[in-house]
Write an enzyme that holds these catalytic residues in place. Structure first.
Site, PDB file in Angstrom:
ATOM      1  N   SER A 303       6.834  48.580  32.476  1.00 37.03           N
ATOM      2  CA  SER A 303       5.896  48.794  33.572  1.00 37.03           C
ATOM      3  C   SER A 303       4.934  49.934  33.301  1.00 37.03           C
ATOM      4  CB  SER A 303       6.669  49.110  34.866  1.00 37.03           C
ATOM      5  OG  SER A 303       7.515  48.049  35.229  1.00 37.03           O
ATOM      6  N   HIS A 377       9.730  48.575  42.377  1.00 35.55           N
ATOM      7  CA  HIS A 377      10.948  48.195  41.661  1.00 35.55           C
ATOM      8  C   HIS A 377      12.192  48.893  42.218  1.00 35.55           C
ATOM      9  CE1 HIS A 377       9.038  45.658  38.742  1.00 35.55           C
ATOM     10  NE2 HIS A 377       8.150  46.590  38.451  1.00 35.55           N
TER      11      HIS A 377
END
Length: 451
Positions: A303, A377
């Site tokens: 990410s 997340h």
């Protein structure tokens, strides 16, 4: 992708109705006052057929409004279509006296803004859902300058949360055989790592070690809501450039992979921002991959860290930090600093610990992590697992995150516990490696030598 008969029929009706609305214009651009009158007429309508016709007319008028007229319309929605205080007071008085379910239901009805019923009725016409998503997109563009309109956004979000719940979403595999009309949208909507051309897209979709999945909704047709790109890997990936270039991921057969790496998650509809279906997407993709490749052990993201470079830049002016730390951060301004191995290693000792501090300890006004990707997340139950130095050396990666990328690890047995701890206490689940980096950051801030 094979569209179901229902989807094809829905899309056909939507297109025909949109065309009809365009033809209904009398050539005179409407103003917001006429649209407000049309909305009052819609709320006053009792018949289903007349309501559908009025809803179609109102949406057609909105489409033809100039931007400033749309702004005036939203202002009127906030003032003219709110809940009525007198009705709330009367309903509450009845409930306080009777304490029964009927009076409680009447109180709920009185408290609901009239806007919500208006939005429901606008959705009666075919294509209404799509138009309302576009309408909310317009509204979101105004909220920064006009926060008083946030009550309208709350109404949209409340209704969209029901209309776009998991039960209505369809997961589809995207591959090179998917219709070109959808592939074009994947290229356009990719928000994390730009897809340069069709060859670039083919590298991401056609390789045996790649997967791509998207959520669709019957009311939106073949326009995806969100999609995720996956690289099958041996071990946890630390760098994005080899993945984007289509280089060997350490396997020549997908069945040899032990890791599924989610390296791009893109929301496609701005008007659905904040409507949570990304967590459903990840969880269902995990299930799909486990069925296809049961040997997979690790489900992890690679990410970006948007906003981290700006946060570092602000630290350079923080006189409470040791001068040595501020001098190191100033080196990030040097062109191509990452190409100097000695300089990069020196910066690594400072930047990685500060990244851990930023992701774990820096919070927004709501007490949640400052970084939006981290909030997504961690809220889904992932663990902040690893911070990768020079994980993205593209111009964008260096500009937004000093080249860092992060692995968020989804451990299936821990997802629910992590989610509950995050929701209740904003607890950031993190690995021992990240914990060590946070400790080093505290020493750096105090001017101690980090070991």
């Amino acid at each position: 992708m094979n569209m179901t008969f229902l989807q094809e029929m829905f899309q056909s009706i939507t297109q025909r109705d949109a065309l009809l609305r365009r033809r209904q214009g009398d050539g005179t651009p409407p103003d917001h006052r006429r649209l407000v009158e049309a909305c009052h007429a819609l709320l006053a309508s009792d018949g289903e057929a007349s309501s559908i016709a009025l809803a179609s007319r109102a949406l057609g008028m909105y489409q033809r409004l100039a931007p400033e007229e749309r702004q005036r319309f939203f202002e009127r929605l906030a003032s003219d279509f709110a809940a009525e205080p007198e009705q709330i007071d009367a309903a509450y008085a009845r409930y306080a006296e009777r304490r029964d379910n009927a009076s409680l239901e009447a109180l709920f009805e009185a408290c609901e803004p009239r806007r919500q019923e208006l939005i429901r009725r606008l959705n009666l016409t075919s294509g209404g859902t799509v138009e309302l998503v576009r309408m909310r997109e317009d509204l979101l563009g105004l909220l920064h300058e006009q926060p008083e309109l946030s009550a309208i956004d709350a109404d949209f979000a409340h209704l969209f949360g029901s209309w776009f719940n998991r039960g209505f979403l369809m997961l589809k595999r995207i591959d090179w055989d998917t219709p070109a009309s959808i592939l074009e949208k994947i290229i356009r909507y990719e928000a994390v790592h730009e897809i340069r051309d069709w060859d670039d897209l083919r590298r991401r979709l056609d390789a045996r070690d790649r997967r791509c999945f998207a959520f669709f909704h019957p009311a939106i047709g073949d326009d995806p809501l969100i999609f995720v790109e996956v690289a099958l890997h041996k071990g946890l990936p630390a760098r994005i450039q080899p993945i984007l270039a289509g280089e060997d991921a350490g396997i020549d057969d997908p069945e040899l992979a032990d890791t599924a790496a989610f390296f791009g998650i893109s929301n496609c509809q701005t008007g659905l921002r904040g409507i949570s279906f990304g967590n459903f997407l990840i969880k269902q993709v995990v299930q799909e991959l486990k069925q296809e490749l049961p040997q997979l052990k690790h489900f992890v993201t690679l990410s970006p860290v948007p906003g981290f470079a700006q946060w570092l830049a602000e630290r350079r002016d923080d006189e409470t930090l040791p001068e040595a730390v501020r001098e190191s951060l100033a080196e990030l301004e040097a062109p191509a600093w990452h190409e100097d191995a000695e300089q990069a290693e020196r910066l690594r000792a400072v930047v990685k610990p500060l990244a851990a501090r930023y992701l774990v300890e820096e919070k927004n006004a709501r007490g949640l992590p400052l970084n939006p990707v981290a909030r997504f997340h961690l809220g889904n139950g992932a663990e902040l697992h690893r911070i990768n130095w020079l994980g993205d050396v593209s111009a964008k990666g260096l500009r937004q995150a000093a080249g860092l990328m992060v692995n968020y690890l989804y451990v299936l047995d821990d997802i629910e516990r992590n989610h509950e701890n995050y929701t209740a206490n904003a607890t950031v689940a993190r690995s021992s490696e990240v914990k060590d980096l946070v400790r080093k950051a505290r020493k750096l801030v105090k001017g101690e030598t980090a070991k």
